[in-house]
Design a protein around this motif. Structure first.
Motif, PDB file in Angstrom:
ATOM      1  N   ALA A 112       0.837  -1.214   0.000  1.00 30.36           N
ATOM      2  CA  ALA A 112       0.000   0.000   0.000  1.00 30.36           C
ATOM      3  C   ALA A 112       0.866   1.257   0.000  1.00 30.36           C
ATOM      4  O   ALA A 112       0.599   2.216  -0.743  1.00 30.36           O
ATOM      5  CB  ALA A 112      -0.918  -0.014   1.217  1.00 30.36           C
ATOM      6  N   LEU A 113       1.921   1.253   0.808  1.00 31.97           N
ATOM      7  CA  LEU A 113       2.818   2.416   0.872  1.00 31.97           C
ATOM      8  C   LEU A 113       3.420   2.711  -0.510  1.00 31.97           C
ATOM      9  O   LEU A 113       3.393   3.856  -0.980  1.00 31.97           O
ATOM     10  CB  LEU A 113       3.924   2.127   1.893  1.00 31.97           C
ATOM     11  CG  LEU A 113       5.062   3.128   1.978  1.00 31.97           C
ATOM     12  CD1 LEU A 113       4.558   4.471   2.497  1.00 31.97           C
ATOM     13  CD2 LEU A 113       6.172   2.599   2.899  1.00 31.97           C
ATOM     14  N   TYR A 114       3.929   1.678  -1.144  1.00 32.13           N
ATOM     15  CA  TYR A 114       4.565   1.875  -2.458  1.00 32.13           C
ATOM     16  C   TYR A 114       3.539   2.233  -3.523  1.00 32.13           C
ATOM     17  O   TYR A 114       3.795   3.095  -4.373  1.00 32.13           O
ATOM     18  CB  TYR A 114       5.369   0.622  -2.860  1.00 32.13           C
ATOM     19  CG  TYR A 114       6.768   0.663  -2.312  1.00 32.13           C
ATOM     20  CD1 TYR A 114       7.014   0.406  -0.963  1.00 32.13           C
ATOM     21  CD2 TYR A 114       7.848   1.008  -3.118  1.00 32.13           C
ATOM     22  CE1 TYR A 114       8.298   0.474  -0.444  1.00 32.13           C
ATOM     23  CE2 TYR A 114       9.139   1.072  -2.607  1.00 32.13           C
ATOM     24  CZ  TYR A 114       9.355   0.801  -1.282  1.00 32.13           C
ATOM     25  OH  TYR A 114      10.624   0.877  -0.774  1.00 32.13           O
ATOM     26  N   ALA A 115       2.372   1.610  -3.481  1.00 34.97           N
ATOM     27  CA  ALA A 115       1.336   1.918  -4.486  1.00 34.97           C
ATOM     28  C   ALA A 115       0.838   3.346  -4.291  1.00 34.97           C
ATOM     29  O   ALA A 115       0.602   4.075  -5.262  1.00 34.97           O
ATOM     30  CB  ALA A 115       0.189   0.917  -4.371  1.00 34.97           C
ATOM     31  N   ALA A 116       0.714   3.758  -3.033  1.00 30.46           N
ATOM     32  CA  ALA A 116       0.245   5.125  -2.762  1.00 30.46           C
ATOM     33  C   ALA A 116       1.275   6.137  -3.258  1.00 30.46           C
ATOM     34  O   ALA A 116       0.927   7.152  -3.869  1.00 30.46           O
ATOM     35  CB  ALA A 116      -0.008   5.306  -1.259  1.00 30.46           C
ATOM     36  N   ARG A 117       2.549   5.853  -3.014  1.00 32.77           N
ATOM     37  CA  ARG A 117       3.598   6.779  -3.456  1.00 32.77           C
ATOM     38  C   ARG A 117       3.740   6.778  -4.976  1.00 32.77           C
ATOM     39  O   ARG A 117       4.267   7.730  -5.546  1.00 32.77           O
ATOM     40  CB  ARG A 117       4.931   6.425  -2.767  1.00 32.77           C
ATOM     41  CG  ARG A 117       4.902   6.850  -1.288  1.00 32.77           C
ATOM     42  CD  ARG A 117       6.142   6.396  -0.561  1.00 32.77           C
ATOM     43  NE  ARG A 117       7.366   6.870  -1.196  1.00 32.77           N
ATOM     44  CZ  ARG A 117       7.921   8.061  -0.994  1.00 32.77           C
ATOM     45  NH1 ARG A 117       7.345   8.914  -0.151  1.00 32.77           N
ATOM     46  NH2 ARG A 117       9.029   8.399  -1.595  1.00 32.77           N
TER      47      ARG A 117
ATOM     48  N   PRO B   7      -4.297   3.408  -3.709  1.00 35.11           N
ATOM     49  CA  PRO B   7      -4.696   2.039  -3.370  1.00 35.11           C
ATOM     50  C   PRO B   7      -5.805   1.962  -2.327  1.00 35.11           C
ATOM     51  O   PRO B   7      -5.909   2.818  -1.443  1.00 35.11           O
ATOM     52  CB  PRO B   7      -3.400   1.439  -2.791  1.00 35.11           C
ATOM     53  CG  PRO B   7      -2.653   2.607  -2.267  1.00 35.11           C
ATOM     54  CD  PRO B   7      -2.958   3.749  -3.195  1.00 35.11           C
ATOM     55  N   LEU B   8      -6.606   0.915  -2.468  1.00 34.91           N
ATOM     56  CA  LEU B   8      -7.553   0.562  -1.420  1.00 34.91           C
ATOM     57  C   LEU B   8      -6.990  -0.668  -0.723  1.00 34.91           C
ATOM     58  O   LEU B   8      -6.664  -1.664  -1.380  1.00 34.91           O
ATOM     59  CB  LEU B   8      -8.925   0.219  -2.021  1.00 34.91           C
ATOM     60  CG  LEU B   8      -9.957  -0.283  -1.009  1.00 34.91           C
ATOM     61  CD1 LEU B   8     -10.411   0.853  -0.082  1.00 34.91           C
ATOM     62  CD2 LEU B   8     -11.175  -0.887  -1.713  1.00 34.91           C
ATOM     63  N   LEU B   9      -6.870  -0.589   0.592  1.00 35.08           N
ATOM     64  CA  LEU B   9      -6.372  -1.721   1.371  1.00 35.08           C
ATOM     65  C   LEU B   9      -7.534  -2.302   2.168  1.00 35.08           C
ATOM     66  O   LEU B   9      -8.146  -1.600   2.969  1.00 35.08           O
ATOM     67  CB  LEU B   9      -5.263  -1.261   2.326  1.00 35.08           C
ATOM     68  CG  LEU B   9      -4.708  -2.367   3.200  1.00 35.08           C
ATOM     69  CD1 LEU B   9      -3.308  -2.750   2.738  1.00 35.08           C
ATOM     70  CD2 LEU B   9      -4.637  -1.954   4.647  1.00 35.08           C
ATOM     71  N   ILE B  10      -7.836  -3.567   1.920  1.00 37.07           N
ATOM     72  CA  ILE B  10      -8.902  -4.238   2.687  1.00 37.07           C
ATOM     73  C   ILE B  10      -8.223  -5.009   3.820  1.00 37.07           C
ATOM     74  O   ILE B  10      -7.372  -5.863   3.587  1.00 37.07           O
ATOM     75  CB  ILE B  10      -9.732  -5.165   1.776  1.00 37.07           C
ATOM     76  CG1 ILE B  10     -10.341  -4.336   0.633  1.00 37.07           C
ATOM     77  CG2 ILE B  10     -10.821  -5.857   2.584  1.00 37.07           C
ATOM     78  CD1 ILE B  10     -11.063  -5.149  -0.420  1.00 37.07           C
TER      79      ILE B  10
ATOM     80  N   ARG C  42       0.839   1.419   9.320  1.00 40.79           N
ATOM     81  CA  ARG C  42      -0.486   1.818   8.871  1.00 40.79           C
ATOM     82  C   ARG C  42      -0.557   3.341   8.689  1.00 40.79           C
ATOM     83  O   ARG C  42      -1.065   3.845   7.680  1.00 40.79           O
ATOM     84  CB  ARG C  42      -1.492   1.367   9.930  1.00 40.79           C
ATOM     85  CG  ARG C  42      -2.891   1.303   9.451  1.00 40.79           C
ATOM     86  CD  ARG C  42      -3.806   0.931  10.599  1.00 40.79           C
ATOM     87  NE  ARG C  42      -5.090   1.514  10.319  1.00 40.79           N
ATOM     88  CZ  ARG C  42      -6.220   0.875  10.418  1.00 40.79           C
ATOM     89  NH1 ARG C  42      -6.247  -0.356  10.813  1.00 40.79           N
ATOM     90  NH2 ARG C  42      -7.346   1.476  10.118  1.00 40.79           N
ATOM     91  N   ALA C  43      -0.009   4.058   9.662  1.00 40.74           N
ATOM     92  CA  ALA C  43      -0.027   5.521   9.595  1.00 40.74           C
ATOM     93  C   ALA C  43       0.812   6.006   8.405  1.00 40.74           C
ATOM     94  O   ALA C  43       0.450   6.977   7.724  1.00 40.74           O
ATOM     95  CB  ALA C  43       0.507   6.106  10.905  1.00 40.74           C
TER      96      ALA C  43
ATOM     97  N   GLU D  48      -6.263   4.297   1.192  1.00 42.30           N
ATOM     98  CA  GLU D  48      -7.583   4.245   1.808  1.00 42.30           C
ATOM     99  C   GLU D  48      -7.755   2.847   2.396  1.00 42.30           C
ATOM    100  O   GLU D  48      -7.456   1.853   1.723  1.00 42.30           O
ATOM    101  CB  GLU D  48      -8.642   4.496   0.733  1.00 42.30           C
ATOM    102  CG  GLU D  48     -10.001   4.800   1.281  1.00 42.30           C
ATOM    103  CD  GLU D  48     -11.014   4.971   0.152  1.00 42.30           C
ATOM    104  OE1 GLU D  48     -12.153   4.583   0.354  1.00 42.30           O
ATOM    105  OE2 GLU D  48     -10.624   5.448  -0.937  1.00 42.30           O
ATOM    106  N   THR D  49      -8.211   2.784   3.635  1.00 43.25           N
ATOM    107  CA  THR D  49      -8.324   1.481   4.296  1.00 43.25           C
ATOM    108  C   THR D  49      -9.786   1.142   4.523  1.00 43.25           C
ATOM    109  O   THR D  49     -10.568   1.988   4.950  1.00 43.25           O
ATOM    110  CB  THR D  49      -7.581   1.513   5.651  1.00 43.25           C
ATOM    111  OG1 THR D  49      -6.228   1.853   5.400  1.00 43.25           O
ATOM    112  CG2 THR D  49      -7.628   0.171   6.345  1.00 43.25           C
TER     113      THR D  49
END
Ligand code: NAP
Length: 320
Positions: A19-24, A29-32, A67-68, A76-77
């Motif tokens: 998620a961190l890498y996809a967001a950057r 990203p949506l993380l379920i 997570r933070a 987005e979680t």
């Protein structure tokens, strides 16, 4: 048109790093999160082998930081669990426990692995009534009382050592005459005066299902067949984990033990679906390797998305 470019299922070190890498990479990203939000590190105490923390860091604190950090860059979680998937067509479809559906162009599976149980029935029946797979969660209830730990790996040693803070005595029951655990964990366990070992033995039964509490265990010596009952108040099962892949069975390639088969980095046999962390790793299974593969999955997914033609859906094949 899909709802998302990328969805990540699972929120342990693999999922949160993906998620961190996809967001950057600006993929929003949506993380379920899944049922066990934060993954296995939420069930542990001090993590001494996560690089960068010379004095160690508590597992739940490490996950809160991850997570933070993922949120800081726009992840987005979503709380909750995926109950069904359709990976035969792109965009892929995920169905949530509450019936909502989400479509996505790329999917990272980081659903991890869950604790295994013995196959004797009584351990499961007494789960939460004296039998546990998590010393960190339940050790406190055994103050001044004798308990057993089943298993001979690092998890079993970690649980046994942790339990000595509370229990009057910890008996490790292992099916062989040598531990699988790393040397350092073995040395710590052998040096602890509160830990005893029963070798070459398995737990044949946990007493007492009728009373709804643990009063003892029946131990079978595997070489002689001799049975003996050991009175104690709790039993912790630490015999490894099973990958959480039942959701994907029949749709992506799994090995004989149920692990996702990945190749060329984190690619599965379904283009656009990537696997990271313990769900595809039967060898290393460390938090730091899970995080590393989460990073790889995000990079692999980013490259895949870059190569996609716009606004097309393709039919994918199914694994029997
Ligand atoms: P593991 O290394 O697979 O060990 C499982 C243990 O349970 C083995 O001793 C195995 O016996 C025993 N076992 C398996 N099935 C059994 C059954 N049905 N009945 C009785 N005993 C059974 O699993 P783990 O200890 O959970 O460790 C997994 C990974 O995480 C490892 O890579 C480990 O190094 C890592 N880890 C590291 C740390 C740390 O560094 N602090 C802490 C925890 C875990 P056999 O030995 O006979 O196969």
């Amino acid at each position: 048109m899909s709802d998302r470019q990328i969805v990540i299922v699972g929120s342990g070190p693999a999922g949160l790093t993906a998620a961190l890498y996809a967001a950057r990479a600006n993929l929003k990203p949506l993380l379920i999160e899944g049922l066990e939000a934060g993954g296995q590190l939420m069930l542990t105490t001090m993590v001494d082998n996560w690089p960068g923390f010379r004095d160690g860091i508590m597992g739940p604190d490490l996950m809160a930081e991850m997570r933070a950090q993922a949120a800081r860059f726009g992840t987005e979680t979503l709380e909750g669990n995926v109950t069904a998937v359709d990976l035969r067509h792109r965009p892929f479809t995920l169905v949530m426990g509450d019936g909502r559906t989400i479509t996505t162009e790329a999917l990272v599976i980081a659903t991890g692995a869950s604790a295994r149980w013995l196959e004797i029935g009584s351990d499961r029946k007494l789960s939460g009534h004296g039998v546990s797979t998590c010393a960190t969660c339940d050790g406190y209830f055994f103050k001044g009382r004798p308990v057993a730990v089943v298993g001979g790996g690092d998890s079993a040693m970690e649980e046994a050592i942790y339990l000595t803070k509370f229990a009057s005595k910890v008996t490790v029951v292992h099916r062989r005459d040598a531990l699988r655990a790393s040397k350092i964990m073995q040395e710590k366990a052998f040096a602890n005066p509160k830990i005893d070992f029963i070798w070459d033995s398995e737990v044949a039964d946990v007493k007492d299902v009728d009373k709804g509490e643990v009063t003892g265990i029946v131990v079978r010596h595997l070489k002689t067949g001799h049975l003996r009952e050991l009175p104690l108040d709790g039993m912790f099962v630490a015999i490894g984990h099973t990958p959480n892949t039942s959701l994907f069975k029949g749709q992506i390639e799994l090995d004989a033990s149920g692990y996702i088969v990945s190749h060329h980095g984190t690619r599965t046999n379904v283009p656009g679906v990537f696997a990271a962390g313990d769900v595809q790793d039967r060898i290393y299974r460390q938090a730091v390797t899970a995080a590393g593969s989460g990073c790889m999955a995000a990079i692999d997914a980013e490259r895949y998305l870059e190569g996609l033609p716009q606004d097309t859906s393709e039919t994918r094949h199914t694994v029997a």
